[in-house]
Design an enzyme around this catalytic site. Structure first.
Site, PDB file in Angstrom:
ATOM      1  CG  ASP A  10      -1.901   1.188   1.126  1.00  8.40           C
ATOM      2  OD1 ASP A  10      -2.338   1.667   0.214  1.00  8.40           O
ATOM      3  OD2 ASP A  10      -2.113   1.775   2.335  1.00  8.40           O
ATOM      4  CB  SER A  11       0.178   4.701  -0.885  1.00  9.77           C
ATOM      5  OG  SER A  11      -0.913   4.980   0.004  1.00  9.77           O
ATOM      6  CD  GLU A 152       0.201   7.145   6.070  1.00  9.65           C
ATOM      7  OE1 GLU A 152       1.364   7.150   6.297  1.00  9.65           O
ATOM      8  OE2 GLU A 152      -0.321   6.165   5.358  1.00  9.65           O
ATOM      9  CG  HIS A 188      -4.574   5.420   4.319  1.00  8.05           C
ATOM     10  ND1 HIS A 188      -4.263   4.912   3.288  1.00  8.05           N
ATOM     11  CD2 HIS A 188      -3.446   5.819   4.978  1.00  8.05           C
ATOM     12  CE1 HIS A 188      -2.627   4.962   2.991  1.00  8.05           C
ATOM     13  NE2 HIS A 188      -2.463   5.448   4.159  1.00  8.05           N
TER      14      HIS A 188
END
Length: 266
Positions: A10-11, A152, A188
């Site tokens: 994933d990012s 994040e 997310h």
């Protein structure tokens, strides 16, 4: 019996929603998780950039001996999932189709919302997949760039004024659509599920990471790729950006596991 690790990417930390579910379903499997935090977020990137990032992640995990790949990223799954299969030659799974089927099977009034990144919304992948699973379903999609940075950073509480403002702004276009089911189209977003539920009371949320993990586990079984172990699987996180920042955010997803998680530079 196949003792090679599972590959997941994933990012950033979002894909850990899928990893969390995989560790429940398959506690004996080793997992290599690639978090491309140096390039997060993916949501504002064009398809060419996304293909390049997907290819790099695929190459990295294949080079480390992964036996199958879970693309725990809604943006990659929506825009270039086929590239992962071609580049790897391995069994693979994204998160769009499993979540779409779950949404189609959950809605009672035939009105489903999708909250995703902008790139995912532009692709139309969720709309196509949901309608393929239930052609009479109306789908309302909206892409936002407001939520990934909060996830994040580990800021997820609805009592946080910035979180409340961002979540309310993100869901506003979907509020008057009469939806009874909302797909969290970025892995997310489940970290913000509590806040999103507060903003969309009475709406059932679909966790794309969880749905992707369930389907991926089935793929591993069907292909005879399970290790045969019932416990003891090791999670190794490979991080392209700052390890300390990743570890702080990851602890929110995997609070009970962080003592045994390996975090390394990618």
């Amino acid at each position: 019996m196949d003792l090679r690790p599972i590959g997941v990417f994933d990012s950033g930390v979002g894909g850990l929603t899928a990893v969390r579910e995989l560790r429940k379903l398959l506690p004996g499997e080793d997992i290599l998780y690639f978090a491309d935090t140096a390039n997060v977020p993916y949501g504002g990137r064009d398809v060419g950039q996304l293909r390049a990032l997907a290819a790099a992640a695929t190459e990295k995990l294949c080079g480390l001996g992964a036996k199958a790949l879970l693309v725990a990223c809604g943006t990659i799954s929506s825009n270039c999932i086929g590239e992962v299969g071609k580049a790897s030659g391995l069994p693979y799974c994204g998160v769009v189709l499993p979540a779409s089927r779950a949404a189609a099977g959950t809605t009672k009034n035939g009105r489903v919302g999708v909250l995703s990144t902008e790139a995912t919304a532009r692709s139309g992948a969720f709309e196509r997949a949901i309608k393929a699973a239930g052609e009479d379903i109306e789908v309302f999609s909206y892409g936002t760039g407001l939520l990934v940075p909060l996830a994040e950073a580990g800021r997820t509480d609805y009592s946080d004024m910035d979180v409340r403002e961002a979540v309310n702004t993100a869901v506003e276009p979907l509020r008057d659509k009469g939806i009874d089911t909302l797909v969290l189209g970025c892995t997310h977003f489940p970290l913000l599920a509590g806040a999103i539920s507060r903003a969309m009371e009475g709406v059932t949320l679909i966790d794309t990471g969880e749905m992707g993990a369930v389907e991926f586990a089935s793929i591993l079984k069907e292909n005879g790729l399970l290790s045969g172990r019932r416990a003891g699987g090791v999670l190794t996180c490979l991080v392209s950006g700052d390890k300390r920042s990743f570890a702080q955010s990851a602890a929110i997803f995997l609070p009970e596991d962080m003592g045994s998680v390996r975090i390394e530079n990618a």
